[in-house]
Design a protein around this motif. Structure first.
Motif, mmCIF file in Angstrom:
data_model
loop_
_atom_site.group_PDB
_atom_site.id
_atom_site.type_symbol
_atom_site.label_atom_id
_atom_site.label_comp_id
_atom_site.label_asym_id
_atom_site.label_seq_id
_atom_site.Cartn_x
_atom_site.Cartn_y
_atom_site.Cartn_z
ATOM 1 N N ASP A 26 0.833 -1.202 0.000
ATOM 2 C CA ASP A 26 0.000 0.000 0.000
ATOM 3 C C ASP A 26 0.866 1.249 0.000
ATOM 4 N N GLN A 27 1.926 1.244 0.801
ATOM 5 C CA GLN A 27 2.860 2.370 0.800
ATOM 6 C C GLN A 27 3.550 2.510 -0.555
ATOM 7 N N MET A 28 3.987 1.383 -1.120
ATOM 8 C CA MET A 28 4.690 1.414 -2.403
ATOM 9 C C MET A 28 3.816 1.959 -3.525
ATOM 10 N N LEU A 57 -7.325 -5.738 -0.295
ATOM 11 C CA LEU A 57 -7.069 -7.121 0.108
ATOM 12 C C LEU A 57 -8.336 -7.942 0.013
ATOM 13 N N GLY A 58 -8.403 -8.801 -1.018
ATOM 14 C CA GLY A 58 -9.423 -9.834 -1.055
ATOM 15 C C GLY A 58 -8.849 -11.085 -0.422
ATOM 16 N N ILE A 59 -9.580 -11.696 0.505
ATOM 17 C CA ILE A 59 -9.059 -12.851 1.236
ATOM 18 C C ILE A 59 -10.170 -13.872 1.464
ATOM 19 N N GLY A 60 -9.810 -15.160 1.368
ATOM 20 C CA GLY A 60 -10.776 -16.228 1.579
ATOM 21 C C GLY A 60 -10.113 -17.415 2.255
ATOM 22 N N THR A 61 -10.871 -18.478 2.411
ATOM 23 C CA THR A 61 -10.398 -19.655 3.142
ATOM 24 C C THR A 61 -9.343 -20.447 2.395
ATOM 25 N N GLY A 62 -9.265 -20.278 1.060
ATOM 26 C CA GLY A 62 -8.521 -21.228 0.237
ATOM 27 C C GLY A 62 -9.413 -22.440 -0.035
ATOM 28 N N TRP A 63 -9.313 -22.982 -1.245
ATOM 29 C CA TRP A 63 -10.214 -24.085 -1.596
ATOM 30 C C TRP A 63 -9.564 -25.156 -2.473
ATOM 31 N N TYR A 64 -8.439 -24.846 -3.108
ATOM 32 C CA TYR A 64 -7.880 -25.719 -4.150
ATOM 33 C C TYR A 64 -6.865 -26.657 -3.490
ATOM 34 N N ALA A 65 -7.324 -27.850 -3.152
ATOM 35 C CA ALA A 65 -6.491 -28.782 -2.385
ATOM 36 C C ALA A 65 -5.207 -29.143 -3.125
ATOM 37 N N ASP A 66 -5.287 -29.330 -4.450
ATOM 38 C CA ASP A 66 -4.121 -29.812 -5.201
ATOM 39 C C ASP A 66 -2.943 -28.853 -5.126
ATOM 40 N N VAL A 106 -6.815 -10.404 13.304
ATOM 41 C CA VAL A 106 -5.425 -9.996 13.494
ATOM 42 C C VAL A 106 -5.046 -8.881 12.518
ATOM 43 N N ILE A 107 -5.355 -9.052 11.246
ATOM 44 C CA ILE A 107 -4.955 -8.071 10.237
ATOM 45 C C ILE A 107 -5.595 -6.713 10.522
ATOM 46 N N THR A 108 -6.904 -6.708 10.754
ATOM 47 C CA THR A 108 -7.577 -5.431 11.022
ATOM 48 C C THR A 108 -7.130 -4.852 12.363
ATOM 49 N N GLY A 109 -6.855 -5.727 13.326
ATOM 50 C CA GLY A 109 -6.388 -5.244 14.625
ATOM 51 C C GLY A 109 -5.018 -4.596 14.546
ATOM 52 N N LEU A 110 -4.116 -5.214 13.808
ATOM 53 C CA LEU A 110 -2.782 -4.627 13.640
ATOM 54 C C LEU A 110 -2.858 -3.280 12.947
ATOM 55 N N TRP A 111 -3.670 -3.194 11.891
ATOM 56 C CA TRP A 111 -3.761 -1.938 11.151
ATOM 57 C C TRP A 111 -4.418 -0.821 11.958
ATOM 58 N N SER A 112 -5.383 -1.187 12.811
ATOM 59 C CA SER A 112 -6.162 -0.157 13.508
ATOM 60 C C SER A 112 -5.575 0.250 14.856
ATOM 61 N N THR A 113 -4.571 -0.462 15.327
ATOM 62 C CA THR A 113 -3.947 -0.101 16.602
ATOM 63 C C THR A 113 -3.258 1.263 16.472
ATOM 64 N N PRO A 114 -3.570 2.205 17.338
ATOM 65 C CA PRO A 114 -2.951 3.538 17.220
ATOM 66 C C PRO A 114 -1.431 3.465 17.321
ATOM 67 N N ALA A 115 -0.773 4.342 16.610
ATOM 68 C CA ALA A 115 0.685 4.407 16.631
ATOM 69 C C ALA A 115 1.167 4.606 18.058
ATOM 70 N N GLY A 116 2.187 3.831 18.426
ATOM 71 C CA GLY A 116 2.737 3.915 19.771
ATOM 72 C C GLY A 116 2.109 2.963 20.757
ATOM 73 N N GLU A 117 0.975 2.326 20.367
ATOM 74 C CA GLU A 117 0.335 1.353 21.236
ATOM 75 C C GLU A 117 0.671 -0.060 20.776
ATOM 76 N N ARG A 118 0.286 -1.050 21.581
ATOM 77 C CA ARG A 118 0.591 -2.448 21.313
ATOM 78 C C ARG A 118 -0.698 -3.219 21.062
ATOM 79 N N ARG A 125 -7.963 1.765 6.794
ATOM 80 C CA ARG A 125 -7.263 0.574 6.324
ATOM 81 C C ARG A 125 -7.525 0.429 4.832
ATOM 82 N N PRO A 126 -6.730 -0.382 4.148
ATOM 83 C CA PRO A 126 -7.086 -0.753 2.779
ATOM 84 C C PRO A 126 -8.417 -1.513 2.769
ATOM 85 N N PRO A 127 -9.208 -1.370 1.722
ATOM 86 C CA PRO A 127 -10.468 -2.109 1.645
ATOM 87 C C PRO A 127 -10.243 -3.614 1.720
#
Length: 309
Positions: A93-95, A102-111, A136-148, A172-174
């Motif tokens: 996103d920075q680059m 970010l489109g994300i899913g469970t994964g489905w293609y076993a092979d 985790v992803i949304t939590g990391l992105w939304s945590t204010p700078a300087g916090e954990r 955050r990115p969509p």
């Protein structure tokens, strides 16, 4: 109605081919260039010269394009740990100057998992892992700078994370979720998704699944109007029947089948089909382009379809 380009590089494509398509799409005015996230070909395609990694590709495109948005339909949660994925997406996103989705899913293609040594749990566990990844992803992105950031997850516990780097886009990115799952998919979309996408679904199936997701939004107190609603459909457009047939043959499909199940036919036919999806509630169509050498195809649709929407 917005049109975006969607590619399937696992069927056989180099980075340079993908760059040519992305630049053509950018010049023609499409809303975005998206790619699948797969490591193995499907069907009879050769898959040569071999798979390209989705986020490596998007990092390159972030620097080699300037305006078009970039994303995945869909990154497989089985492929990556959520902490490193959050870092990767934020960096790309920075680059790109804030052009990533970010489109994300469970994964489905076993092979593809067995072909490259990737664990492939049962579907229920994959959904559990996807839900934790989204937290985790949304939590990391939304945590204010300087916090954990902390997360007491079963699969991905996080302890004392600085939650860096941050993406350019705020908050955050969509995030795109999708699929026809009747229960967990709508619930996850209502909680986490900025866009809900249906791949290769008929108009009636689109109406039914959109309604499920809207109901899930209402249940959690979210306005469904906050969501963007979209479809992905294979593209095969030509100025006349002969050109449609030529493009169908190039991807190993029949024109009548494509007209029934995708966006196929003359520009007028394609516009008519898009209109039916718009009536079903779709606001964005991802045009699955399977012949990456045919840039004239993209230019035709831009001038004779997109310009008339």
């Amino acid at each position: 109605m917005e049109l975006r380009i969607f590619t399937e590089p696992q069927q056989g494509a180099s980075y340079d081919q993908l760059l040519a398509v992305a630049r053509c799409a950018e010049d023609a005015g499409y809303g975005a260039f998206f790619r699948s996230d797969h490591y193995l070909r499907m069907g009879d395609a050769s898959g040569e010269p071999g798979p390209t990694d989705a986020w490596t590709t998007l990092a390159g495109l972030a620097r080699d394009t300037s305006r078009i948005r970039l994303g995945t339909l869909m990154t497989a949660a089985t492929f990556r740990l959520p902490g490193p994925l959050a870092i990767t997406v934020a960096q790309v996103d920075q680059m790109s100057g804030g052009r990533v989705e970010l489109g994300i899913g469970t994964g489905w293609y076993a092979d593809e998992h067995t072909a490259y040594g990737i664990p492939f749990p049962a579907l229920g566990e994959r959904f559990d892992r996807l839900e934790e990844q989204l937290a985790v992803i949304t939590g990391l992105w939304s945590t204010p700078a300087g916090e954990r950031f902390q997360y007491d997850g079963r699969y991905y516990p996080i302890v004392d994370s600085p939650a860096l780097p941050k993406p350019v886009q705020q908050p955050r990115p969509p995030i795109l979720l999708g699929g026809m799952g009747p229960k967990r998919t709508p619930r996850l979309a209502a909680r986490y998704a900025d866009e809900f996408n249906l791949p290769f679904a008929s108009v009636p199936d689109t109406v039914a699944q959109f309604d499920r997701v809207r109901a899930a939004c209402t249940e959690v107190g979210r306005d469904p109007a906050e969501m963007t609603w979209s479809n992905a459909l294979v593209l095969c457009c030509g100025r006349d029947d002969a050109e449609v047939a030529r493009r169908a043959a190039a991807i190993g499909r029949e024109p009548d089948e494509l007209r029934a199940n995708g966006l196929a036919g003359t520009p007028a036919e394609v516009l008519d089909t898009i209109g039916r999806y718009a009536q079903a509630g779709s606001q964005r169509i991802y045009l699955q382009v399977l012949d990456l050498s045919d840039l004239e195809h993209l230019e035709l649709v831009a001038s004779e379809v997109m310009a008339k929407l």
